[in-house]
Design an enzyme around this catalytic site. Structure first.
Site, PDB file in Angstrom:
ATOM      1  N   HIS A 231      37.023  53.626  34.787  1.00 41.42           N
ATOM      2  CA  HIS A 231      36.214  52.593  35.450  1.00 41.42           C
ATOM      3  C   HIS A 231      36.551  52.478  36.942  1.00 41.42           C
ATOM      4  O   HIS A 231      37.710  52.658  37.337  1.00 41.42           O
ATOM      5  CB  HIS A 231      36.445  51.237  34.756  1.00 41.42           C
ATOM      6  CG  HIS A 231      35.478  50.186  35.186  1.00 41.42           C
ATOM      7  ND1 HIS A 231      35.817  49.176  36.054  1.00 41.42           N
ATOM      8  CD2 HIS A 231      34.172  49.999  34.883  1.00 41.42           C
ATOM      9  CE1 HIS A 231      34.752  48.407  36.259  1.00 41.42           C
ATOM     10  NE2 HIS A 231      33.745  48.882  35.554  1.00 41.42           N
TER      11      HIS A 231
ATOM     12  N   CYS B 145      38.074  36.031  36.731  1.00 41.50           N
ATOM     13  CA  CYS B 145      36.938  35.936  35.813  1.00 41.50           C
ATOM     14  C   CYS B 145      36.527  34.502  35.484  1.00 41.50           C
ATOM     15  O   CYS B 145      35.339  34.221  35.312  1.00 41.50           O
ATOM     16  CB  CYS B 145      37.221  36.751  34.561  1.00 41.50           C
ATOM     17  SG  CYS B 145      37.269  38.521  34.954  1.00 41.50           S
TER      18      CYS B 145
ATOM     19  N   LYS C 106      31.461  42.615  29.142  1.00 45.24           N
ATOM     20  CA  LYS C 106      31.117  42.799  30.558  1.00 45.24           C
ATOM     21  C   LYS C 106      32.048  43.830  31.175  1.00 45.24           C
ATOM     22  O   LYS C 106      33.144  44.062  30.654  1.00 45.24           O
ATOM     23  CB  LYS C 106      31.240  41.466  31.301  1.00 45.24           C
ATOM     24  CG  LYS C 106      32.661  40.918  31.268  1.00 45.24           C
ATOM     25  CD  LYS C 106      32.755  39.569  31.906  1.00 45.24           C
ATOM     26  CE  LYS C 106      34.159  39.035  31.896  1.00 45.24           C
ATOM     27  NZ  LYS C 106      35.120  39.835  32.683  1.00 45.24           N
TER      28      LYS C 106
ATOM     29  N   ASP D 106      37.817  35.962  28.643  1.00 40.42           N
ATOM     30  CA  ASP D 106      38.769  37.085  28.692  1.00 40.42           C
ATOM     31  C   ASP D 106      40.167  36.775  28.156  1.00 40.42           C
ATOM     32  O   ASP D 106      41.173  37.199  28.759  1.00 40.42           O
ATOM     33  CB  ASP D 106      38.880  37.642  30.125  1.00 40.42           C
ATOM     34  CG  ASP D 106      37.583  38.257  30.628  1.00 40.42           C
ATOM     35  OD1 ASP D 106      36.555  38.135  29.946  1.00 40.42           O
ATOM     36  OD2 ASP D 106      37.607  38.867  31.708  1.00 40.42           O
TER      37      ASP D 106
ATOM     38  N   HIS E 267      42.931  48.628  32.243  1.00 36.84           N
ATOM     39  CA  HIS E 267      43.030  47.490  31.326  1.00 36.84           C
ATOM     40  C   HIS E 267      41.731  47.344  30.545  1.00 36.84           C
ATOM     41  O   HIS E 267      40.666  47.778  31.002  1.00 36.84           O
ATOM     42  CB  HIS E 267      43.311  46.192  32.105  1.00 36.84           C
ATOM     43  CG  HIS E 267      42.164  45.811  33.009  1.00 36.84           C
ATOM     44  ND1 HIS E 267      41.986  46.383  34.244  1.00 36.84           N
ATOM     45  CD2 HIS E 267      41.126  44.944  32.844  1.00 36.84           C
ATOM     46  CE1 HIS E 267      40.895  45.881  34.795  1.00 36.84           C
ATOM     47  NE2 HIS E 267      40.345  45.022  33.966  1.00 36.84           N
TER      48      HIS E 267
END
Ligand code: VGL
Ligand code: ZN
Length: 216
Positions: free
Chosen positions: A63, A162, A117, A19, A92
């Site tokens: 989301h 992450c 992902k 990420d 984001h």
């Protein structure tokens, strides 16, 4: 625990760059403190690994991990989703936006796979391997096993979300797993960094520094 071994990356080793995206860098929608400091060490490390995989946080608009999707909730508060507690974030890494892009400064032209992902609207995915429901697989473990890799080295953003979850799932998938600390930075909200360090140590993720990689 920080271990003082030295490691020469070989054919069974893969570097996973987690990420490193515009929204996690200074000025981004979910800027990680000193997030840009990971780019130089990652660029140096990546040259020492023949095999590199990138992950890319890649959410649809609206989301479930976005605070804006939950009336009366603010970023960095927690809510309960079907699969358990979920930290709520500023919007984001929305699919196709400039914030979701991998910055030009990340110089890894030989990266072999970009695994996206967090694309299921109702499920977050900190880990590059398994979504937050702990059931839905991204396919990464199968890919890495089929390629014959044995050791996984994790770097990137954010250490306490992450990167940590990716490293923990790498152990669970059977890989000997390393986290290169100086090539990672944390968000550190609500005790997340202390918890991540505890979980990483308990899971036997080896925490090392980039100087321990031969040539770095
Ligand atoms: C991340 C929070 C939300 C990360 C991604 O890359 O660590 N953190 N989405
Ligand atoms: Zn995200």
């Amino acid at each position: 625990m920080t271990e003082r071994v030295t490691i020469e990356p070989g054919e069974q080793d893969v570097l996973i760059v987690v990420d490193v995206q515009v929204d996690f860098l200074p000025g981004g929608a979910l800027a990680v403190p000193e997030g840009d400091a990971v780019i130089a060490p990652i660029n140096r490390l990546a040259k020492l690994f023949r095999h590199v995989v990138l992950t890319q946080d890649w959410h649809p608009e609206g989301h479930a991990s976005f605070a804006s999707s939950h009336p009366a909730k603010q970023p960095f508060e927690t809510t309960e989703l079907n699969y358990g507690p979920q930290v709520l974030w500023p919007d984001h890494c929305v699919q196709g936006t400039s914030g979701a892009e991998i910055p030009r400064e990340l110089d890894i032209p030989h990266a072999q796979l970009v695994i996206r992902k967090g694309y299921n609207a109702g499920i977050d995915s900190y880990s590059g391997f398994k979504e937050a429901d702990r059931r839905t697989s991204t396919g990464l473990a199968g890919y890495l096993k089929e390629r014959g890799f044995r050791r996984v080295f994790c770097v990137g953003l954010a250490l306490d979300f992450c990167v940590a979850w990716t490293a923990l799932d790498a152990v669970e998938a059977g890989f000997d797993t390393y986290l290169i600390e100086d090539a990672s930075r944390a968000i550190d909200t609500g005790g997340s960094l202390a918890k991540a360090r505890h979980d990483l140590e308990a899971a036997d993720v080896h925490t090392i520094r980039s100087e321990q990689i031969v040539g770095a």
